[in-house]
Structures are given as C-alpha cells and as structure tokens.
Design a protein around this motif. Structure first.
Motif, PDB file in Angstrom:
ATOM      1  N   ARG A  30       6.340  56.736  64.775  1.00  0.00           N
ATOM      2  CA  ARG A  30       6.410  55.851  63.613  1.00  0.00           C
ATOM      3  C   ARG A  30       7.529  56.085  63.074  1.00  0.00           C
ATOM      4  O   ARG A  30       7.607  56.422  62.239  1.00  0.00           O
ATOM      5  CB  ARG A  30       5.229  56.293  63.136  1.00  0.00           C
ATOM      6  CG  ARG A  30       4.526  55.302  63.654  1.00  0.00           C
ATOM      7  CD  ARG A  30       3.025  55.430  62.680  1.00  0.00           C
ATOM      8  NE  ARG A  30       2.283  57.040  62.641  1.00  0.00           N
ATOM      9  CZ  ARG A  30       1.522  57.444  61.752  1.00  0.00           C
ATOM     10  NH1 ARG A  30       1.110  56.370  61.069  1.00  0.00           N
ATOM     11  NH2 ARG A  30       1.718  58.666  61.537  1.00  0.00           N
ATOM     12  N   GLN A  31       9.101  57.124  63.857  1.00  0.00           N
ATOM     13  CA  GLN A  31       9.503  58.105  63.361  1.00  0.00           C
ATOM     14  C   GLN A  31      11.256  57.054  62.726  1.00  0.00           C
ATOM     15  O   GLN A  31      11.666  56.903  61.848  1.00  0.00           O
ATOM     16  CB  GLN A  31      10.007  58.848  64.253  1.00  0.00           C
ATOM     17  CG  GLN A  31       9.670  60.030  63.701  1.00  0.00           C
ATOM     18  CD  GLN A  31       9.444  60.303  62.406  1.00  0.00           C
ATOM     19  OE1 GLN A  31       9.562  60.614  61.426  1.00  0.00           O
ATOM     20  NE2 GLN A  31       7.568  60.398  62.328  1.00  0.00           N
ATOM     21  N   VAL A  32      11.025  55.951  64.278  1.00  0.00           N
ATOM     22  CA  VAL A  32      12.345  55.241  64.243  1.00  0.00           C
ATOM     23  C   VAL A  32      12.340  53.805  64.842  1.00  0.00           C
ATOM     24  O   VAL A  32      11.209  53.665  65.925  1.00  0.00           O
ATOM     25  CB  VAL A  32      13.827  55.966  65.358  1.00  0.00           C
ATOM     26  CG1 VAL A  32      14.117  56.503  64.597  1.00  0.00           C
ATOM     27  CG2 VAL A  32      13.142  56.039  66.459  1.00  0.00           C
ATOM     28  N   ASP A  33      13.277  52.830  64.721  1.00  0.00           N
ATOM     29  CA  ASP A  33      12.957  51.387  65.419  1.00  0.00           C
ATOM     30  C   ASP A  33      12.844  51.229  66.819  1.00  0.00           C
ATOM     31  O   ASP A  33      12.370  50.693  67.187  1.00  0.00           O
ATOM     32  CB  ASP A  33      13.628  50.577  64.595  1.00  0.00           C
ATOM     33  CG  ASP A  33      13.377  50.308  63.200  1.00  0.00           C
ATOM     34  OD1 ASP A  33      12.871  50.005  61.923  1.00  0.00           O
ATOM     35  OD2 ASP A  33      15.089  49.788  62.306  1.00  0.00           O
ATOM     36  N   ASP A  34      13.304  52.086  66.886  1.00  0.00           N
ATOM     37  CA  ASP A  34      13.863  52.042  68.604  1.00  0.00           C
ATOM     38  C   ASP A  34      13.723  53.414  69.247  1.00  0.00           C
ATOM     39  O   ASP A  34      14.515  54.820  69.131  1.00  0.00           O
ATOM     40  CB  ASP A  34      15.300  51.408  69.439  1.00  0.00           C
ATOM     41  CG  ASP A  34      15.658  51.381  70.576  1.00  0.00           C
ATOM     42  OD1 ASP A  34      14.610  52.089  70.771  1.00  0.00           O
ATOM     43  OD2 ASP A  34      16.961  51.404  70.649  1.00  0.00           O
ATOM     44  N   LEU A  35      12.273  53.677  69.949  1.00  0.00           N
ATOM     45  CA  LEU A  35      13.070  54.740  69.855  1.00  0.00           C
ATOM     46  C   LEU A  35      12.883  55.753  71.457  1.00  0.00           C
ATOM     47  O   LEU A  35      13.374  56.148  71.902  1.00  0.00           O
ATOM     48  CB  LEU A  35      10.937  54.716  70.735  1.00  0.00           C
ATOM     49  CG  LEU A  35       9.322  54.826  69.725  1.00  0.00           C
ATOM     50  CD1 LEU A  35       8.567  54.926  70.442  1.00  0.00           C
ATOM     51  CD2 LEU A  35       9.714  55.780  68.662  1.00  0.00           C
ATOM     52  N   ARG A  36      13.984  54.511  72.256  1.00  0.00           N
ATOM     53  CA  ARG A  36      14.993  55.195  72.757  1.00  0.00           C
ATOM     54  C   ARG A  36      16.097  56.395  72.256  1.00  0.00           C
ATOM     55  O   ARG A  36      17.351  56.784  72.994  1.00  0.00           O
ATOM     56  CB  ARG A  36      15.628  54.122  73.308  1.00  0.00           C
ATOM     57  CG  ARG A  36      15.250  53.244  74.417  1.00  0.00           C
ATOM     58  CD  ARG A  36      15.891  51.832  75.230  1.00  0.00           C
ATOM     59  NE  ARG A  36      15.594  51.113  73.690  1.00  0.00           N
ATOM     60  CZ  ARG A  36      16.389  50.012  74.210  1.00  0.00           C
ATOM     61  NH1 ARG A  36      16.972  49.405  75.181  1.00  0.00           N
ATOM     62  NH2 ARG A  36      16.975  49.072  73.823  1.00  0.00           N
ATOM     63  N   ARG A  37      16.113  55.891  70.756  1.00  0.00           N
ATOM     64  CA  ARG A  37      16.766  56.775  69.908  1.00  0.00           C
ATOM     65  C   ARG A  37      16.133  58.102  69.791  1.00  0.00           C
ATOM     66  O   ARG A  37      17.341  59.442  69.536  1.00  0.00           O
ATOM     67  CB  ARG A  37      17.061  56.507  68.226  1.00  0.00           C
ATOM     68  CG  ARG A  37      17.898  54.997  68.225  1.00  0.00           C
ATOM     69  CD  ARG A  37      18.177  54.854  66.799  1.00  0.00           C
ATOM     70  NE  ARG A  37      18.771  56.247  66.168  1.00  0.00           N
ATOM     71  CZ  ARG A  37      18.342  56.668  64.805  1.00  0.00           C
ATOM     72  NH1 ARG A  37      17.544  55.441  63.834  1.00  0.00           N
ATOM     73  NH2 ARG A  37      18.823  57.556  64.158  1.00  0.00           N
ATOM     74  N   LEU A  38      14.625  58.505  70.527  1.00  0.00           N
ATOM     75  CA  LEU A  38      14.230  59.698  70.321  1.00  0.00           C
ATOM     76  C   LEU A  38      14.278  60.442  71.112  1.00  0.00           C
ATOM     77  O   LEU A  38      13.769  60.078  72.025  1.00  0.00           O
ATOM     78  CB  LEU A  38      13.076  59.382  69.270  1.00  0.00           C
ATOM     79  CG  LEU A  38      12.812  60.415  68.754  1.00  0.00           C
ATOM     80  CD1 LEU A  38      12.852  60.805  67.518  1.00  0.00           C
ATOM     81  CD2 LEU A  38      10.841  59.994  68.590  1.00  0.00           C
ATOM     82  N   GLY A 104       8.558  57.772  59.446  1.00  0.00           N
ATOM     83  CA  GLY A 104      10.425  57.283  59.157  1.00  0.00           C
ATOM     84  C   GLY A 104      10.303  58.769  58.410  1.00  0.00           C
ATOM     85  O   GLY A 104      11.878  58.384  58.267  1.00  0.00           O
ATOM     86  N   HIS A 105       9.809  59.356  58.252  1.00  0.00           N
ATOM     87  CA  HIS A 105      10.894  60.761  58.251  1.00  0.00           C
ATOM     88  C   HIS A 105      12.127  61.267  58.683  1.00  0.00           C
ATOM     89  O   HIS A 105      13.359  61.775  58.670  1.00  0.00           O
ATOM     90  CB  HIS A 105       9.688  62.332  58.523  1.00  0.00           C
ATOM     91  CG  HIS A 105      10.017  63.586  57.904  1.00  0.00           C
ATOM     92  ND1 HIS A 105      10.850  64.542  56.301  1.00  0.00           N
ATOM     93  CD2 HIS A 105      10.525  63.920  58.123  1.00  0.00           C
ATOM     94  CE1 HIS A 105      11.240  64.600  56.878  1.00  0.00           C
ATOM     95  NE2 HIS A 105      11.609  65.620  58.485  1.00  0.00           N
ATOM     96  N   LEU A 106      12.369  60.893  60.500  1.00  0.00           N
ATOM     97  CA  LEU A 106      13.377  61.629  61.139  1.00  0.00           C
ATOM     98  C   LEU A 106      14.330  60.364  60.679  1.00  0.00           C
ATOM     99  O   LEU A 106      15.466  60.737  60.251  1.00  0.00           O
ATOM    100  CB  LEU A 106      13.239  60.979  62.453  1.00  0.00           C
ATOM    101  CG  LEU A 106      12.048  62.297  63.191  1.00  0.00           C
ATOM    102  CD1 LEU A 106      11.608  62.532  64.338  1.00  0.00           C
ATOM    103  CD2 LEU A 106      12.581  63.788  62.039  1.00  0.00           C
TER     104      LEU A 106
END
Length: 336
Positions: A30-38, A104-106
């Motif tokens: 639940r940190q970024v809209d596109d988990l491919r960024r992570l 959304g923290h990251l």
C-alpha cells in the motif's frame, strides 16, 4: 547496475522475524500506485524460524522482491549493508522486519526528496507497545523545507536530529550511498546508527523533515535487542568510538564535541543502570569498555559535561572516569 529512475529500494534486515515479517511486507503493498516502482530486499540474517520462507511467499504480491540469505547471522549492520549493495533504486529506505509502514509513506518520502532536491528526508514515527500507539516527532520543528544538516546538530543541551538516529525514519537519495555515507559498521548488533547519523549530518549537503504518514515501530518485543542484556548490548561503545573518529576528523570538531560527549555519557549511564540484569562477566566488560571510551575524550569537554549531569547518573559514571579526566583534576590543572 545503474539506479532505476524513480525506483524505491526498501532494505529489510530480518533475523527470526516469523511473527512479524508478513505485516512488514503486507504494508509495502500500500505504498505506491505501481508496485513495479518498488524493489524490496529482505536480508534473512541466519533465521532459524522460517523468516525467509515466509517472506518468499510475497513474490507474487511484490514483483520487485528479492531474498538474500545468510546461513549464519552477521548482525544488523552487515545485513543492512548487504541490502545496500544489492539495491538498484534511485531512492533508498530501511525497514526493520518487526515494523510496518502507514499507507503511502514511501510515496510521500520519495516525493519530498524530489520536490525539495535534498540528500535525505527524515520523518516522525509511531511507537507501538501492545495496543498503545504514541507519536514521536523528529526533533526539528521546521518541516518541508531544505535545511543544512550541520545546523541541526546543536544545541548540546537539547534533543536534536543526531539524537534521532533511526535508519528507518526517512529516505535517502542514491547519491548519498555513492559517497559511502549510508554504510554501517560491519558486525555491530546495536547502536550501529550512531556513527552513521553523525556522518550524515557532518557530510551531507541538505536534508528535510517531511510530514510523511509514518513508520510503525514495534516496542516491547521479548526478542528485541533492547530487551536483552547479553554482550551484544555492549556494541554501543565500539559504535561510539567510530563516531568519535568521525567527529575528530572534522574541521569543526571543537564546536560539536560537547554534544557528542553528552550523548555518550547519557547512553553509558543508561546501560550502567541495567547492569543488575546482566551476568557478572557482561557487567564487568561494560564497565571496562565505558572506561576505555571515556579515556579518549577531550579532557576539558568531558569534565564540563560531567559537571552538568544529574547526581544519580554522575555517581554511576564517576568510578569509571580516568583520573586525568576527572572534573576535579581538570580544574586543578586549569588553575595551576
């Protein structure tokens, strides 16, 4: 490998975190809209409870998940360094295996790094003890503005950003890692962040405190090193010896010694207050290490800081002060 533009690397050292690692990893969904960024790097540091296997179950949910396995434990500091070495992201963050992040923290931290164009950002955190949650703010009132890291070291008598050393409370630009400023002293189990935070504030060019949603920092866990009284707790002394070296090489060392010394006296007194829960051998080694640490500090500044201590902590430390460094001796030499 070149850092991937806008990719966030999260480094999670984890030793025997089976009860908690799923919470940590689930929070990353639940940190970024596109988990491919992570990019998520779990360093399974010699766990014997299946921590790595539990983490591996998240491969389908976190496409950037990587598991690094140490067959024998190498310590928190080394595990973080392993994660750093394997990371590819432009923005870097740490998360302990028993903690988790608010949604959304990251993304918020990453946006702050980009918008303010700073070397690193720091954030508040929430301490979770059982069912109780308490907000702990980073000791810098100015928010969402680029600041000089050196300007947040003093005053010596107040809590400042070098008293807030938590590696997981923020995010760092890749350029900080490329300068070698994010590495931790290999092999340390505790206090690995003391020299680290001083190095950041002495050598980075800019930072900011941002109002990100927050890190949930779990307290009071029986397996946590803060609750254990064995020899690993003594790592704070070699950690501070490294911090002394970081400061000693700085052109403004004289300005910052009072802060550094007050820190060391305070944490030494804290550990001495816990000596009754240690074995006789560990307690004796604690006293020896503190005595050696005090012996290398500037005499005049040590005497001044010691005089400012409250009576209870001063009484615990007085027998460990080298004779040449005691306040009384220093005063007599100065008046001679």
């Amino acid at each position: 490998m070149s850092p991937t533009a806008q990719r966030i690397s999260v480094i999670i050292p984890a030793k025997d975190q089976a009860p908690f690692i799923r919470d940590a990893l689930a929070s990353l969904e639940r940190q970024v809209d596109d988990l491919r960024r992570l990019e998520v790097l779990v360093v399974d540091d010699g766990s014997s409870d299946g921590t790595g296997d539990l983490a591996a179950r998240f491969h389908d949910r976190l496409p950037g998940l990587k598991i690094i396995r140490n067959e024998t434990p190498r310590g928190l500091a080394t595990a973080r360094n392993q994660g750093l070495d394997a990371s590819t992201g432009l923005h870097l963050a740490f998360l302990d295996g028993d903690d988790w992040l608010a949604p959304g923290h990251l993304a918020s931290c990453s946006a702050g790094l980009e918008k303010l164009d700073v070397d690193f950002v720091r954030t508040d955190h929430v301490r979770v003890t059982g069912g109780n949650r308490t907000l702990h703010r980073a000791p810098q009132a100015r928010r969402n503005v680029a600041l000089d890291p050196r300007g947040s070291i003093l005053p010596a008598t107040e809590s400042t950003m070098v008293d807030y050393p938590y590696a997981w409370a923020g995010m760092f630009h890749r350029r900080v890692a490329e300068r070698g400023l994010l590495r931790f002293p290999d092999g340390l189990h505790t206090a690995e962040d003391r020299a680290w935070i001083w190095r950041l504030h002495l050598h980075c060019d800019s930072y900011a405190v941002t109002n990100a949603p927050g890190v949930m920092y779990r307290r009071g866990i029986a397996s946590s090193l803060t609750q254990i009284f064995d020899a690993r707790q003594l790592d704070f002394v070699p950690a501070y010896l490294l911090a002394f070296d970081v400061l000693r090489d700085d052109a403004q060392a004289e300005r910052f010694w009072p802060k550094m010394i007050r820190q060391f006296l305070a944490i030494s007194a804290h550990h001495l207050s816990r000596r009754g829960s240690m074995s006789h051998e560990t307690g004796a080694e604690l006293q020896r290490l503190i005595r050696n640490g005090l012996a290398v500090l500037p005499a005049a500044e040590l005497a001044k800081a010691f005089r400012a201590m409250d009576k209870r902590r001063a009484a615990a430390l007085r027998p460990l002060l080298p004779t040449a460094h005691t306040p009384e001796t220093t005063s007599m030499r100065s008046s001679a």
